[in-house]
Design a protein around this motif. Structure first.
Motif, PDB file in Angstrom:
ATOM      1  N   GLY A   1       0.797  -1.230   0.000  1.00  0.00           N
ATOM      2  CA  GLY A   1       0.000   0.000   0.000  1.00  0.00           C
ATOM      3  C   GLY A   1       0.824   1.271   0.000  1.00  0.00           C
ATOM      4  O   GLY A   1       0.298   2.333   0.367  1.00  0.00           O
ATOM      5  N   GLY A   2       2.111   1.225  -0.382  1.00  0.00           N
ATOM      6  CA  GLY A   2       2.894   2.444  -0.399  1.00  0.00           C
ATOM      7  C   GLY A   2       4.376   2.212  -0.612  1.00  0.00           C
ATOM      8  O   GLY A   2       4.806   1.204  -1.179  1.00  0.00           O
TER       9      GLY A   2
ATOM     10  N   MET B   1       7.493   7.090   5.358  1.00  0.00           N
ATOM     11  CA  MET B   1       6.609   6.094   4.754  1.00  0.00           C
ATOM     12  C   MET B   1       5.381   6.799   4.179  1.00  0.00           C
ATOM     13  O   MET B   1       4.729   7.590   4.863  1.00  0.00           O
ATOM     14  N   LEU B   2       5.100   6.485   2.911  1.00  0.00           N
ATOM     15  CA  LEU B   2       3.943   7.055   2.234  1.00  0.00           C
ATOM     16  C   LEU B   2       2.943   5.936   1.972  1.00  0.00           C
ATOM     17  O   LEU B   2       3.250   4.945   1.312  1.00  0.00           O
TER      18      LEU B   2
ATOM     19  N   ARG C   1      -3.347   5.671  -0.287  1.00  0.00           N
ATOM     20  CA  ARG C   1      -4.737   5.254  -0.198  1.00  0.00           C
ATOM     21  C   ARG C   1      -5.526   5.925  -1.312  1.00  0.00           C
ATOM     22  O   ARG C   1      -5.274   7.081  -1.664  1.00  0.00           O
ATOM     23  N   PRO C   2      -6.512   5.233  -1.831  1.00  0.00           N
ATOM     24  CA  PRO C   2      -7.285   5.840  -2.931  1.00  0.00           C
ATOM     25  C   PRO C   2      -8.006   7.110  -2.508  1.00  0.00           C
ATOM     26  O   PRO C   2      -8.099   8.079  -3.280  1.00  0.00           O
ATOM     27  N   ASP C   3      -8.517   7.112  -1.248  1.00  0.00           N
ATOM     28  CA  ASP C   3      -9.310   8.248  -0.829  1.00  0.00           C
ATOM     29  C   ASP C   3      -8.506   9.293  -0.061  1.00  0.00           C
ATOM     30  O   ASP C   3      -8.729  10.492  -0.210  1.00  0.00           O
ATOM     31  N   LYS C   4      -7.527   8.846   0.788  1.00  0.00           N
ATOM     32  CA  LYS C   4      -6.799   9.788   1.625  1.00  0.00           C
ATOM     33  C   LYS C   4      -5.384   9.273   1.888  1.00  0.00           C
ATOM     34  O   LYS C   4      -5.150   8.556   2.865  1.00  0.00           O
ATOM     35  N   PRO C   5      -4.418   9.621   1.052  1.00  0.00           N
ATOM     36  CA  PRO C   5      -3.031   9.203   1.290  1.00  0.00           C
ATOM     37  C   PRO C   5      -2.502   9.808   2.596  1.00  0.00           C
ATOM     38  O   PRO C   5      -2.932  10.885   3.021  1.00  0.00           O
ATOM     39  N   VAL C   6      -1.548   9.094   3.216  1.00  0.00           N
ATOM     40  CA  VAL C   6      -0.998   9.520   4.508  1.00  0.00           C
ATOM     41  C   VAL C   6       0.516   9.446   4.443  1.00  0.00           C
ATOM     42  O   VAL C   6       1.089   8.490   3.908  1.00  0.00           O
ATOM     43  N   LEU C   7       1.171  10.454   5.042  1.00  0.00           N
ATOM     44  CA  LEU C   7       2.622  10.461   5.139  1.00  0.00           C
ATOM     45  C   LEU C   7       3.010  10.267   6.602  1.00  0.00           C
ATOM     46  O   LEU C   7       2.522  10.989   7.491  1.00  0.00           O
ATOM     47  N   LEU C   8       3.912   9.315   6.856  1.00  0.00           N
ATOM     48  CA  LEU C   8       4.423   9.048   8.192  1.00  0.00           C
ATOM     49  C   LEU C   8       5.910   9.345   8.224  1.00  0.00           C
ATOM     50  O   LEU C   8       6.657   8.961   7.312  1.00  0.00           O
TER      51      LEU C   8
END
Length: 246
Positions: free
Chosen positions: A189-190, A212-213, A216-223
């Motif tokens: 997933g990333g 880490m990226l 997500r189709p609706d809301k991508p998240v960066l950690l």
């Protein structure tokens, strides 16, 4: 002619009979003898013995022996009681450990970034992230932390976007004299990239940064996770936190 020194021609009237007891010479006796009384062996006893009777053996050794036995019994009883109390206390501790609930772990819930995560023991959610734009942060209490933020719009190239984010936060957080890429790979997933920073001075120890990226189709998240100083066990915990984000 005067007698020689140490020699007497006749005994002195006050001389004591050598057969007389030294403690009761005839001349010093004051108690009268009743008629027909035979002193017998009483002459070998002190006056108090004739008046009150011969002294009896106090039996000190027997009393001490008996007392020692009593004390040994008391000590044995106390040792038995202490051993019993120790067994009861040990059983109580074991029972409490068996029945006590496991240590609760923390949990991250970020509604803005749309992520949740179960935290290992020692980690906890923070109030405010140290970098602007991140909506949540968790810390390990030793200087390590993981931040999360939503990414606007879809991500077309996760590898390139992860590399750009790693470069940006490396300059902002690491500021190392030498920065090395230690990992760069795709994850379910990333994508993720890890950096290691070294410093010329002897004060700052090597630091570790992982970006880490999650595409997500609706809301991508960066950690973004940071450890300073870097340690193997803490690095494992950091990776556990970041991979548990859902």
């Amino acid at each position: 002619m005067a007698p020689e020194w140490g020699h007497r021609e006749r005994p002195h009237p006050l001389d004591l009979d050598p057969e007389e007891p030294a403690w009761n010479p005839r001349i010093g006796r004051t108690a009268s003898r009743p008629p027909g009384h035979d002193w017998g062996t009483e002459d070998d006893l002190p006056p108090s013995a004739r008046l009150y009777g011969a002294p009896a053996d106090p039996g000190v050794r027997k009393r001490r022996t008996g007392g020692g036995q009593v004390w040994r019994r008391v000590v044995a009883v106390l040792v038995a009681l202490a051993a019993g109390a120790g067994l009861v206390a040990g059983a109580t501790v074991v029972a409490l450990r068996l029945t006590a609930p496991p240590a609760e772990t923390g949990r991250l819930s970020d509604s803005l970034a749309g992520v949740t995560a179960t935290l290992p023991q020692g980690w906890s959610a923070g109030a405010v992230a140290p970098v602007t734009g991140f909506t949540s942060v968790v810390r390990d209490g030793g200087g390590g932390f993981v931040m999360a933020r939503p990414v606007p719009g879809p991500v077309r190239d996760p590898k390139k976007a992860t590399a750009e984010a790693a470069e940006l936060y490396s300059r902002l957080l690491l500021k190392g004299d030498r920065v090395t890429i230690v990992e760069d790979k795709a994850v379910p997933g990333g994508h993720t990239r890890a950096l290691r920073a070294e410093y010329r001075d002897v004060v700052n120890r090597p630091a570790f940064l992982r970006v880490m990226l999650l595409t997500r189709p609706d809301k991508p998240v960066l950690l973004v996770g940071l450890l300073q100083p870097e340690e193997n066990n803490r690095r494992q915990e950091l990776d556990t936190v970041m991979t548990s984000v859902r």
